[in-house]
Design a protein around this motif. Structure first.
Motif, PDB file in Angstrom:
ATOM      1  N   TYR A   1       0.859  -1.184   0.000  1.00  0.00           N
ATOM      2  CA  TYR A   1       0.000   0.000   0.000  1.00  0.00           C
ATOM      3  C   TYR A   1       0.899   1.238   0.000  1.00  0.00           C
ATOM      4  O   TYR A   1       1.745   1.423   0.875  1.00  0.00           O
ATOM      5  N   LEU A   2       0.688   2.069  -1.014  1.00  0.00           N
ATOM      6  CA  LEU A   2       1.503   3.275  -1.184  1.00  0.00           C
ATOM      7  C   LEU A   2       0.647   4.507  -0.950  1.00  0.00           C
ATOM      8  O   LEU A   2      -0.448   4.625  -1.508  1.00  0.00           O
ATOM      9  N   CYS A   3       1.161   5.414  -0.150  1.00  0.00           N
ATOM     10  CA  CYS A   3       0.504   6.686   0.102  1.00  0.00           C
ATOM     11  C   CYS A   3       1.249   7.768  -0.672  1.00  0.00           C
ATOM     12  O   CYS A   3       2.485   7.698  -0.819  1.00  0.00           O
ATOM     13  N   ALA A   4       0.524   8.756  -1.179  1.00  0.00           N
ATOM     14  CA  ALA A   4       1.150   9.850  -1.923  1.00  0.00           C
ATOM     15  C   ALA A   4       0.414  11.145  -1.614  1.00  0.00           C
ATOM     16  O   ALA A   4      -0.723  11.141  -1.135  1.00  0.00           O
ATOM     17  N   SER A   5       1.074  12.257  -1.895  1.00  0.00           N
ATOM     18  CA  SER A   5       0.434  13.554  -1.726  1.00  0.00           C
ATOM     19  C   SER A   5       0.867  14.478  -2.854  1.00  0.00           C
ATOM     20  O   SER A   5       1.891  14.234  -3.518  1.00  0.00           O
ATOM     21  N   SER A   6       0.088  15.522  -3.082  1.00  0.00           N
ATOM     22  CA  SER A   6       0.436  16.509  -4.098  1.00  0.00           C
ATOM     23  C   SER A   6      -0.246  17.825  -3.769  1.00  0.00           C
ATOM     24  O   SER A   6      -1.230  17.861  -3.016  1.00  0.00           O
ATOM     25  N   GLU A   7       0.294  18.901  -4.340  1.00  0.00           N
ATOM     26  CA  GLU A   7      -0.382  20.182  -4.206  1.00  0.00           C
ATOM     27  C   GLU A   7      -1.633  20.157  -5.068  1.00  0.00           C
ATOM     28  O   GLU A   7      -1.733  19.363  -6.007  1.00  0.00           O
TER      29      GLU A   7
END
Lengths: 114, 115
Positions: B89-95
């Protein structure tokens, strides 16, 4: 099905050779990105190319985009053993409500043999 | 190096247990994502969030749930783990931009094994 599909699925080359991988997508896009993933890790952003650009360079990376063929290619020149990783393309699409959704392709596994 | 963290990195757990995978980012990003990825396979988006109190389901149906009470925190919960949940399970974020494909910053991932 996935918006982006990469080929080849896997590629094995000798150190020093060039590696080329391709990404095809189905619907119109605004931008396309390439990411790299080392085994068992998260993805790392490599390069972004906009839909009005045809080619972009970053160090040993060269990305092309052909919107008429709905395809992009990533070229890694003078490959190194440290380039061994999986490479994914990512495309964007506008979904309901005007929001932007990013979809990742199936990935190409690159192995660079020292 | 992206400032996005996931814990635990590895989790081996028995069937029927409740688990929570943690994801935190210190970049002040509005958008956060959870992906599921089997070894050597493509990423599947299972949840995303545009900001606090916003959660949306992704392309791949998942029995997991998420919450976004704080900007920096986006935990994923499985009420009753099953062997079919075994995955990375991969978590990511972005503007949050509109009209521009934003760069996503990924955490190191959580490898889950359900026995």
């Amino acid at each position: 099905s996935q918006q982006g599909e990469e080929d080849p699925q896997a590629l094995s080359i000798q150190e020093g050779e060039n590696a080329t991988m391709n990404c095809s997508y189905k619907t119109s896009i605004n931008n396309l990105q390439w990411y790299r993933q080392n085994s068992g890790r998260g993805l790392v952003h490599l390069i972004l190319i906009r839909s009005n650009e045809r080619e972009k360079h970053s160090g040993r990376l060269r990305v092309t985009l052909d919107t008429s063929k709905k395809s992009s290619s990533l070229l890694i020149t003078a490959s190194r053993a440290a380039d061994t990783a999986s490479y994914f393309c990512a495309t964007d699409a506008i979904v309901q409500g005007g929001y932007q959704k990013v979809t990742f392709g199936t990935g190409t596994k690159l192995q660079v043999i020292p | 190096e992206a400032d996005i963290y996931q814990t635990p990195r590895y989790l081996v757990i028995g069937t029927g247990k409740k688990i929570t995978l943690e994801c935190s980012q210190t970049m002040g990003h509005d958008k956060m994502y959870w992906y599921q990825q089997d070894p050597g396979m493509e990423l599947h988006l299972i949840h995303y969030s545009y900001g606090v109190n916003s959660t949306e389901k992704g392309d791949l149906s998942s029995e997991s749930t998420v919450s976004r009470i704080r900007t920096e925190h986006f935990p994923l919960t499985l009420e009753s783990a099953r062997p079919s949940h075994t995955s990375q399970y991969l978590c990511a974020s972005s503007e949050y931009y509109t009209g521009v494909l934003e760069t996503q910053y990924f955490g190191p991932g959580t490898r889950l094994l359900v026995l």
